[in-house]
Write an enzyme that holds these catalytic residues in place. Structure first.
Site, mmCIF file in Angstrom:
data_model
loop_
_atom_site.group_PDB
_atom_site.id
_atom_site.type_symbol
_atom_site.label_atom_id
_atom_site.label_comp_id
_atom_site.label_asym_id
_atom_site.label_seq_id
_atom_site.Cartn_x
_atom_site.Cartn_y
_atom_site.Cartn_z
ATOM 1 N N LYS A 313 0.846 -1.211 0.000
ATOM 2 C CA LYS A 313 0.000 0.000 0.000
ATOM 3 C C LYS A 313 0.875 1.252 0.000
ATOM 4 C CE LYS A 313 -3.990 -2.075 2.173
ATOM 5 N NZ LYS A 313 -4.878 -2.256 3.291
ATOM 6 N N ILE A 314 1.921 1.196 0.785
ATOM 7 C CA ILE A 314 2.815 2.366 0.866
ATOM 8 C C ILE A 314 3.509 2.574 -0.485
ATOM 9 C CG2 ILE A 314 4.888 3.293 1.996
ATOM 10 C CD1 ILE A 314 3.941 1.600 4.505
ATOM 11 N N GLU A 332 9.516 -5.973 11.526
ATOM 12 C CA GLU A 332 10.051 -7.262 11.982
ATOM 13 C C GLU A 332 8.921 -8.260 11.884
ATOM 14 O OE1 GLU A 332 13.118 -7.753 12.341
ATOM 15 O OE2 GLU A 332 13.679 -5.638 12.273
ATOM 16 N N CYS A 366 8.345 -14.899 17.991
ATOM 17 C CA CYS A 366 8.768 -14.930 16.596
ATOM 18 C C CYS A 366 10.021 -15.777 16.455
ATOM 19 C CB CYS A 366 9.029 -13.514 16.113
ATOM 20 S SG CYS A 366 10.096 -12.611 17.219
HETATM 21 P P1 NAD Z 1 -0.409 -10.044 12.812
HETATM 22 O O1 NAD Z 1 0.359 -9.813 11.572
HETATM 23 O O2 NAD Z 1 -1.660 -10.806 12.729
HETATM 24 O O3 NAD Z 1 -0.806 -8.627 13.479
HETATM 25 C C1 NAD Z 1 0.164 -7.638 13.745
HETATM 26 C C2 NAD Z 1 -0.523 -6.287 13.748
HETATM 27 O O4 NAD Z 1 -1.000 -6.026 12.416
HETATM 28 C C3 NAD Z 1 -1.744 -6.204 14.658
HETATM 29 O O5 NAD Z 1 -1.808 -4.937 15.234
HETATM 30 C C4 NAD Z 1 -2.897 -6.423 13.699
HETATM 31 O O6 NAD Z 1 -4.098 -5.869 14.134
HETATM 32 C C5 NAD Z 1 -2.387 -5.724 12.459
HETATM 33 N N1 NAD Z 1 -3.001 -6.228 11.228
HETATM 34 C C6 NAD Z 1 -3.489 -7.459 10.997
HETATM 35 N N2 NAD Z 1 -3.944 -7.542 9.733
HETATM 36 C C7 NAD Z 1 -3.761 -6.326 9.181
HETATM 37 C C8 NAD Z 1 -4.031 -5.797 7.891
HETATM 38 N N3 NAD Z 1 -4.575 -6.521 6.929
HETATM 39 N N4 NAD Z 1 -3.691 -4.506 7.657
HETATM 40 C C9 NAD Z 1 -3.117 -3.760 8.624
HETATM 41 N N5 NAD Z 1 -2.838 -4.224 9.855
HETATM 42 C C10 NAD Z 1 -3.145 -5.490 10.130
HETATM 43 O O7 NAD Z 1 0.599 -10.681 13.863
HETATM 44 P P2 NAD Z 1 0.335 -11.159 15.355
HETATM 45 O O8 NAD Z 1 -0.516 -12.379 15.314
HETATM 46 O O9 NAD Z 1 -0.066 -10.038 16.229
HETATM 47 O O10 NAD Z 1 1.825 -11.560 15.799
HETATM 48 C C11 NAD Z 1 2.411 -12.750 15.369
HETATM 49 C C12 NAD Z 1 3.319 -12.533 14.178
HETATM 50 O O11 NAD Z 1 4.256 -11.506 14.483
HETATM 51 C C13 NAD Z 1 4.134 -13.761 13.865
HETATM 52 O O12 NAD Z 1 4.244 -13.914 12.471
HETATM 53 C C14 NAD Z 1 5.488 -13.448 14.478
HETATM 54 O O13 NAD Z 1 6.566 -14.168 13.910
HETATM 55 C C15 NAD Z 1 5.581 -11.983 14.247
HETATM 56 N N6 NAD Z 1 6.485 -11.338 15.194
HETATM 57 C C16 NAD Z 1 7.711 -10.978 14.745
HETATM 58 C C17 NAD Z 1 8.620 -10.410 15.607
HETATM 59 C C18 NAD Z 1 9.995 -10.032 15.150
HETATM 60 O O14 NAD Z 1 10.680 -9.304 15.860
HETATM 61 N N7 NAD Z 1 10.439 -10.510 13.990
HETATM 62 C C19 NAD Z 1 8.264 -10.189 16.934
HETATM 63 C C20 NAD Z 1 6.989 -10.540 17.353
HETATM 64 C C21 NAD Z 1 6.097 -11.120 16.468
#
Ligand code: NAD
Length: 582
Positions: A313-314, A332, A366
């Site tokens: 989108k960006i 991340e 993660c």
């Molecule tokens: P997620 O991607 O479902 O959600 C993350 C955020 O994005 C939330 O605030 C959610 O509401 C928002 N979001 C969801 N769908 C969206 C969309 N279509 N458009 C815009 N925003 C949207 O992730 P989660 O379940 O909260 O966390 C787990 C995931 O995060 C795993 O894949 C994990 O590996 C990753 N994670 C990575 C790190 C890292 O440092 N690499 C750390 C923590 C979690």
């Protein structure tokens, strides 16, 4: 603070006064900055993690009291939007439930409409000038004070909110919403101080060169995941510390702890409008925010697929010339993290580390270990030992059974995803369920720690992130130690964390060399989880993210836009250079 009849701020009553040491640390920062010298405060250390061992009765009592404060009312807490410091309660709410007892509604979370999303963006713009002009020492003091409030006055409330809402046991909550969060706030101050101190040379006579680390010109959009309260704190805190203003879209399943964190920042002195808290429909919030011409940066942590969507989108808007700036994109994302066991490794240590890496916090880090490579010669003993240890794991509602090792997964969608994978494993001839494999969502979203073995190193189970307590093992012929690394390196699209376990130094060297790009956080004889702020800067590349390294100075450079300033003290008397004079 949290609005709910008289419960409102009984949440803050387990008061432990901030220590003298902490306030003197503040003074050090002040005096250092007043002198305009840049040097690291000598007593900056990682926040000690409380053990909550059996005899720590005072800690347990304080924790129980905090849990009760969140659960003793018939009415769930009401969580507002916070825009320009104003709490806005909406009729449209979304429940945050306890994943260990889904009938228990912890909070009714107000959901932003397009009007409030726009108000939040406007609020960042309004607050920007004054915040950017606030001296960096004053900005830093707010985050240092918040760190102290988290580790003292609100320690048990933060633990309770994170345990109840995000399904953590006390230790997992301690390392997250207290230790890591306080570390982020404190170490970011140190790293900002160091960054500001990096200045260009001024060797020409009569010239003073300097670099001004301006906050970004527009605002920052922070989108946080459910699994770490600390990550949410860093996603908003790092840009704000540097003078940016932020629209924060928290995860629906972490709203309780995240809102408590915001109130702590406010108590620490965060001015209105610097961080605007906008729970709501993720797509709707995102679409409005990233369409604003003054959108300057995305600070995201979550799944790879969602990050891709935001990125795209960006990019579309960049291509359309919508933005004033080229936005910074920091994300991340997911992982498929490995443990590679060499035949020379200490078997028991490798087994115990694998259990912790794979099943702590239900595999919802993660960095959680989700691929395991064991040599044939060790496998019989390794699998028996791991099986035996796994059978001793206790699972439960960690706020009732305070000593449980594992709790629930975060929500029904996550439960279904892991359940479906386990059922798939049971039906797939290339997979064998070695341990666990049971699940139950009648009261909470509980899944047994599950170990699956595959005979195909390219199986989909070695590629897909399940984000739950599901570990897949591949047993390799001992002679193929080197070639299995090619598979480890290439079978998944991720590159987040990974570990090698060996005593043979050559085996370690080989893995370190061949797996250079397989993990942004690489461990030798340690589990793939547990990075500490300041000690193991965290992040991965490939599709695991932009690898800007949370918990390190490199991240901060993404949220400033440098201005080079040259000041000349001499005046010229002629436009001609000597070579122009005959
Ligand atoms: P997620 O991607 O479902 O959600 C993350 C955020 O994005 C939330 O605030 C959610 O509401 C928002 N979001 C969801 N769908 C969206 C969309 N279509 N458009 C815009 N925003 C949207 O992730 P989660 O379940 O909260 O966390 C787990 C995931 O995060 C795993 O894949 C994990 O590996 C990753 N994670 C990575 C790190 C890292 O440092 N690499 C750390 C923590 C979690």
């Amino acid at each position: 603070m949290l609005r709910s009849t008289s419960r409102t701020i009984r949440l803050a009553k387990n008061v432990i006064k901030p220590t003298i040491i902490r306030s003197s640390r503040l003074n050090q920062f002040r005096s250092v900055a007043q002198l305009a010298h840049f040097k690291t405060p000598p007593n900056l250390t990682n926040e000690p993690v409380k053990n909550f061992s059996f005899n720590d009765t005072k800690d347990w009592d304080l924790l129980r009291a905090s849990i009760t404060k969140f659960t003793d009312s018939d009415q769930p807490l009401q969580i507002p939007l916070v825009i320009n410091g104003e709490k806005i309660y909406k009729d449209k709410t979304l429940n945050q439930v306890n994943p260990a007892k889904h009938s228990q509604v912890l909070a009714e979370v107000s959901q932003a409409s397009p009007k409030e999303i726009q108000l939040a963006i406007d609020s960042t713009k309004k607050a920007k000038k004054e915040w950017a002009q606030t001296s960096w020492v004053d900005r830093a003091a707010i985050f240092l004070k918040a760190a102290d409030l988290i580790s003292t006055k609100y320690r048990y409330d933060m633990l309770a909110a994170t345990m109840l809402g995000q399904g953590k046991n006390v230790y997992q909550a301690e390392i997250d919403c207290v230790a890591e969060l306080a570390d982020f706030f404190r170490y970011n101050v140190k790293y900002a101080e160091e960054m500001y101190g990096v200045q260009p040379i001024s060797t020409a006579p009569g010239v003073w060169n300097r670099v001004e680390y301006r906050p970004l010109e527009g605002f920052v959009y922070a989108v946080s995941p459910f699994n770490f309260t600390a990550i949410a704190g860093n996603l908003v805190g790092a840009p704000a510390l540097l003078g940016n203003t932020v629209v924060w879209k928290p995860s629906a399943t972490a709203a309780l702890s995240n809102y408590l964190l915001l109130t702590i920042l406010e108590e620490a002195g965060l001015p209105k409008g610097v961080i605007n808290f906008i729970p709501g429909d993720p797509v709707e919030v995102t679409d409005i925010v990233v369409n604003d011409p003054e959108f300057s940066a995305l600070h995201f942590t979550g799944s790879t697929d969602v990050f891709r969507q935001l990125y795209s989108k960006i990019n579309t808007n960049v291509a359309n010339g919508r933005y004033k700036d080229f936005p910074r994109i920091v994300g991340e994302t997911g992982g498929k993290n490995f443990h590679l066991i060499h035949s020379s490794s200490s078997l028991n240590h490798a087994v115990l580390s694998t259990l912790r890496g794979a099943f702590e916090y239900q595999g919802q880090k993660c960095s959680a270990t989700s691929r395991l490579y064991v040599p044939e010669s060790l496998w019989p003993e390794f699998s028996e030992n791991l099986n035996n240890q796994m059978s001793q794991i206790t699972i439960g509602n960690c706020t009732e059974n305070l000593h449980a090792f594992m709790g629930p997964v975060i929500h029904e969608a996550s439960f279904n995803k892991v359940k479906d994978a386990i059922e798939e494993a049971k039906a797939d001839p290339q997979l064998e369920v070695i341990a666990g494999g049971e699940f139950d969502k009648s009261t909470g979203y509980f899944i047994q720690p599950t170990l699956v073995r595959t005979d195909d190193p390219n199986h989909d189970f070695m590629k897909r992130e399940f984000f739950g307590p599901l570990l897949t093992a591949y047993v390799y012929p001992d002679a193929e130690y080197e070639s299995i690394m090619d598979s480890i390196d290439s079978v998944t699209k991720y590159g987040l964390t990974g570990s090698v376990f060996a005593r043979d130094r050559k085996a370690i060297q080989l893995a370190t060399d061949k797996l250079r790009y397989a993990a942004g956080n690489y461990y030798i004889c340690d589990k793939s989880t547990g990075a500490t702020v300041g000690a193991q800067p965290f992040g991965g590349s490939r599709t695991s993210g932009t690898n800007d390294k949370a918990g390190f100075g490199s991240l901060l450079s993404r949220f400033v836009s440098m201005r080079s300033i040259k000041e000349n003290f001499y005046e010229i008397a002629d436009f001609k250079y000597p070579s122009n004079i005959s």
